[in-house]
Motif scaffolding. Structure first.
Motif, PDB file in Angstrom:
ATOM      1  N   PRO A 453      -5.092 -22.979  -9.770  1.00 37.08           N
ATOM      2  CA  PRO A 453      -3.831 -23.573 -10.250  1.00 37.08           C
ATOM      3  C   PRO A 453      -2.878 -23.976  -9.117  1.00 37.08           C
ATOM      4  O   PRO A 453      -2.976 -23.461  -7.996  1.00 37.08           O
ATOM      5  CB  PRO A 453      -3.217 -22.445 -11.095  1.00 37.08           C
ATOM      6  N   ASP A 454      -1.964 -24.891  -9.445  1.00 38.59           N
ATOM      7  CA  ASP A 454      -0.931 -25.323  -8.487  1.00 38.59           C
ATOM      8  C   ASP A 454      -0.205 -24.099  -7.938  1.00 38.59           C
ATOM      9  O   ASP A 454       0.063 -23.145  -8.682  1.00 38.59           O
ATOM     10  CB  ASP A 454       0.120 -26.213  -9.189  1.00 38.59           C
ATOM     11  N   GLY A 455       0.118 -24.145  -6.657  1.00 38.92           N
ATOM     12  CA  GLY A 455       0.965 -23.112  -6.053  1.00 38.92           C
ATOM     13  C   GLY A 455       0.302 -21.761  -5.829  1.00 38.92           C
ATOM     14  O   GLY A 455       0.963 -20.806  -5.391  1.00 38.92           O
ATOM     15  N   ALA A 456      -1.011 -21.639  -6.105  1.00 42.44           N
ATOM     16  CA  ALA A 456      -1.679 -20.345  -5.925  1.00 42.44           C
ATOM     17  C   ALA A 456      -1.692 -19.938  -4.450  1.00 42.44           C
ATOM     18  O   ALA A 456      -1.834 -20.782  -3.561  1.00 42.44           O
ATOM     19  CB  ALA A 456      -3.111 -20.423  -6.448  1.00 42.44           C
ATOM     20  N   VAL A 457      -1.508 -18.647  -4.194  1.00 41.69           N
ATOM     21  CA  VAL A 457      -1.648 -18.112  -2.837  1.00 41.69           C
ATOM     22  C   VAL A 457      -2.846 -17.174  -2.851  1.00 41.69           C
ATOM     23  O   VAL A 457      -2.850 -16.157  -3.557  1.00 41.69           O
ATOM     24  CB  VAL A 457      -0.372 -17.343  -2.400  1.00 41.69           C
ATOM     25  N   LEU A 458      -3.902 -17.527  -2.116  1.00 36.74           N
ATOM     26  CA  LEU A 458      -5.115 -16.704  -2.109  1.00 36.74           C
ATOM     27  C   LEU A 458      -5.269 -16.089  -0.730  1.00 36.74           C
ATOM     28  O   LEU A 458      -5.426 -16.799   0.262  1.00 36.74           O
ATOM     29  CB  LEU A 458      -6.340 -17.562  -2.435  1.00 36.74           C
ATOM     30  N   GLU A 459      -5.213 -14.748  -0.669  1.00 34.73           N
ATOM     31  CA  GLU A 459      -5.364 -14.075   0.618  1.00 34.73           C
ATOM     32  C   GLU A 459      -6.489 -13.052   0.519  1.00 34.73           C
ATOM     33  O   GLU A 459      -6.450 -12.183  -0.359  1.00 34.73           O
ATOM     34  CB  GLU A 459      -4.046 -13.398   1.022  1.00 34.73           C
ATOM     35  N   ASN A 460      -7.503 -13.203   1.417  1.00 35.94           N
ATOM     36  CA  ASN A 460      -8.649 -12.276   1.429  1.00 35.94           C
ATOM     37  C   ASN A 460      -9.179 -12.041   0.016  1.00 35.94           C
ATOM     38  O   ASN A 460      -9.245 -10.914  -0.459  1.00 35.94           O
ATOM     39  CB  ASN A 460      -8.258 -10.938   2.072  1.00 35.94           C
ATOM     40  N   LYS A 461      -9.535 -13.123  -0.675  1.00 35.66           N
ATOM     41  CA  LYS A 461      -9.986 -12.992  -2.064  1.00 35.66           C
ATOM     42  C   LYS A 461     -11.394 -13.543  -2.235  1.00 35.66           C
ATOM     43  O   LYS A 461     -11.794 -14.495  -1.551  1.00 35.66           O
ATOM     44  CB  LYS A 461      -9.036 -13.757  -3.011  1.00 35.66           C
ATOM     45  N   GLU A 462     -12.082 -12.935  -3.193  1.00 34.84           N
ATOM     46  CA  GLU A 462     -13.357 -13.498  -3.619  1.00 34.84           C
ATOM     47  C   GLU A 462     -13.201 -13.863  -5.087  1.00 34.84           C
ATOM     48  O   GLU A 462     -12.882 -12.996  -5.912  1.00 34.84           O
ATOM     49  CB  GLU A 462     -14.474 -12.471  -3.430  1.00 34.84           C
TER      50      GLU A 462
END
Length: 469
Positions: A453-462
């Motif tokens: 989605p718009d604006g998502a922040v993904l950090e160290n994710k699977e």
């Protein structure tokens, strides 16, 4: 089976009847095949390889600063010509036509950026650095149309073609065009080592020398880091180096790249193809061979003329077997970097990694379109907010391979300043304003469309499905 001598005799008579190519091309091709058949492959004796000293591969930081005086700088630049290797098509990225017209950023193509860079040099220093494009028969017609856009530019743009050689039918060493393949598939451009004879045969070399030009800076048109460097040019002129190869420290992504060695008192390029099988792992190690060839080359024009006229540039032959319409064919090619050992006072310069920014796939396009880079006067400049020297490693699945599909899957390019690695597989779509940090892996299950989605922040994710977001 025909002997090699018979093969060559038959080939000469067959080639003499090919009226699509010039006498120079016929001679060059026959010479290349004769060398190949004589088996003069250069076997490197592993025990004789030495690591080059700082005199041979000069650290960039040890170069004298370039003159700051405008008139001195103008003098330097007036001796220079920029030549971009423009023979490649954008087929690996799903584009037709020359690769140099793929849009890199802000609607600007590789070629637009190159022209802008030289325009800014010419206007800043009042010099006249011309741009040469070496095309192949594959890119020639398209490039001529594209170059017309720059008629009002302050840059003189010259184009010339590299040689066109017939593919060899592997079975009997006859030219493929004589076997009925008269279209483009019957021919091939023989690698960028051909830049030297083609420069001479096209008449461009003598024209440049008569204008007082001394050095040519040769680089791949898709290397965004290959910009004119005054420190390097100044060093070569001061030290009368006829040839300089820019090398840069090897990372795990570059283990197959050619490297510079000292061999029997000369500096020489060592390519993976020349390495005996039992030493391949050693060649790939970053400990022993720490640098690799960026294919940014600086060469003295008078030296090119001298060596081409003496037929002295006998670069290692790279056999490239292919299959075209069910027929096994052979292309014999050479690489410009391998010419280093024929020039006097040849050196390498160990340059910063920023001078090597090639765009070979859409994963590279993601890097240069992201907030990691900005473009100023055609120069692609790295964002200082990125603290790590290395760029993030990016792997995109086959759904992203073509430029058009790559662009359609991103509403906007994510922020990747703090990204270490990204791996994407499956039917994944990115919204706008996304930020990626650390290590991110996104894999959509077969048959599932996964939208970030718009604006998502993904950090160290699977992420394997919407539930992981």
């Amino acid at each position: 089976m025909a002997t090699d001598t018979e093969k060559l005799t038959n080939l000469k008579s067959a080639v003499s009847g090919l009226n699509q190519i010039s006498q120079n091309e016929k001679n060059g091709f026959i010479n290349l095949v004769a060398r190949y058949l004589s088996g003069e492959a250069q076997h490197v004796e592993w025990s004789k390889i030495q690591t080059p000293t700082d005199k041979v591969v000069v650290p960039y930081d040890s170069l004298t600063p370039a003159p700051t005086d405008l008139s001195e700088t103008k003098k330097l630049l007036d001796k220079l010509v920029v030549l971009k290797l423009n023979g490649g098509l954008g087929t690996t990225m799903g584009c037709t036509g020359p690769k140099s017209v793929i849009e890199v950023r802000n609607g600007l193509t590789f070629l637009d950026l190159i022209v802008k860079q030289i325009e800014s040099l010419n206007s800043k220093y009042g010099c006249n650095v011309p741009l040469l494009l070496m095309n192949s028969f594959n890119t020639h017609d398209d490039t001529l149309k594209i170059v017309e856009q720059y008629t009002n530019s302050s840059v003189q743009i010259h184009t010339f073609n590299q040689s066109q050689y017939p593919r060899l039918v592997a079975e009997d060493f006859s030219p493929f065009p004589c076997k009925g393949q008269t279209g483009k598939d019957g021919w091939y451009p023989p690698g960028h080592g051909d830049v030297f004879p083609s420069l001479k045969n096209s008449g461009k070399l003598d024209a440049l020398l008569s204008e007082g030009k001394d050095y040519v800076f040769i680089a791949n048109s898709d290397n965004l880091g290959a910009v004119v460097d005054l420190k390097i040019l100044n060093h070569l002129i001061q030290n009368k180096n006829e040839y300089c190869m820019e090398v840069t420290p090897k990372t795990l992504a570059d283990v197959k790249g050619g490297t510079l060695i000292s061999y029997e008192g000369k500096v020489q390029l060592l390519e993976i193809a020349q390495v005996p099988d039992e030493h391949v792992n050693e060649f790939k190690s970053i400990e022993k061979f720490k640098i690799f060839n960026t294919n940014n080359l600086w060469v003295n024009l008078k030296a090119i003329k001298r060596l081409v006229e003496a037929d002295a540039l006998k670069m290692e032959i790279i056999p490239n077997p292919k299959e075209v319409e069910g027929v096994k064919v052979l292309q014999l090619e050479t690489a410009a970097g391998a010419a280093i050992r024929f020039f006097d006072h040849a050196i390498g310069i160990n340059v910063p990694r920023s001078r090597f920014l090639p765009v070979k796939a859409t994963s590279d396009l993601l890097l240069v379109q992201s907030d990691l880079y900005t473009v100023v006067d055609g120069f692609v400049i790295r964002n200082e907010a990125r603290k790590k020297l290395e760029n993030p490693s990016i792997e995109l699945g086959p759904e992203f391979k073509k430029v058009s599909s790559f662009l359609s899957r991103f509403k906007s390019i994510p922020s990747i300043i703090e990204l270490d690695s990204l791996k994407v597989t499956g039917d994944v779509w990115f919204g706008a304003g996304i930020t990626l940090k650390g290590k991110v892996t996104i894999s959509a299950k077969p048959g599932v469309k996964l939208e970030i989605p718009d604006g998502a922040v993904l950090e160290n994710k699977e992420i394997n499905g919407p539930e992981d977001l």
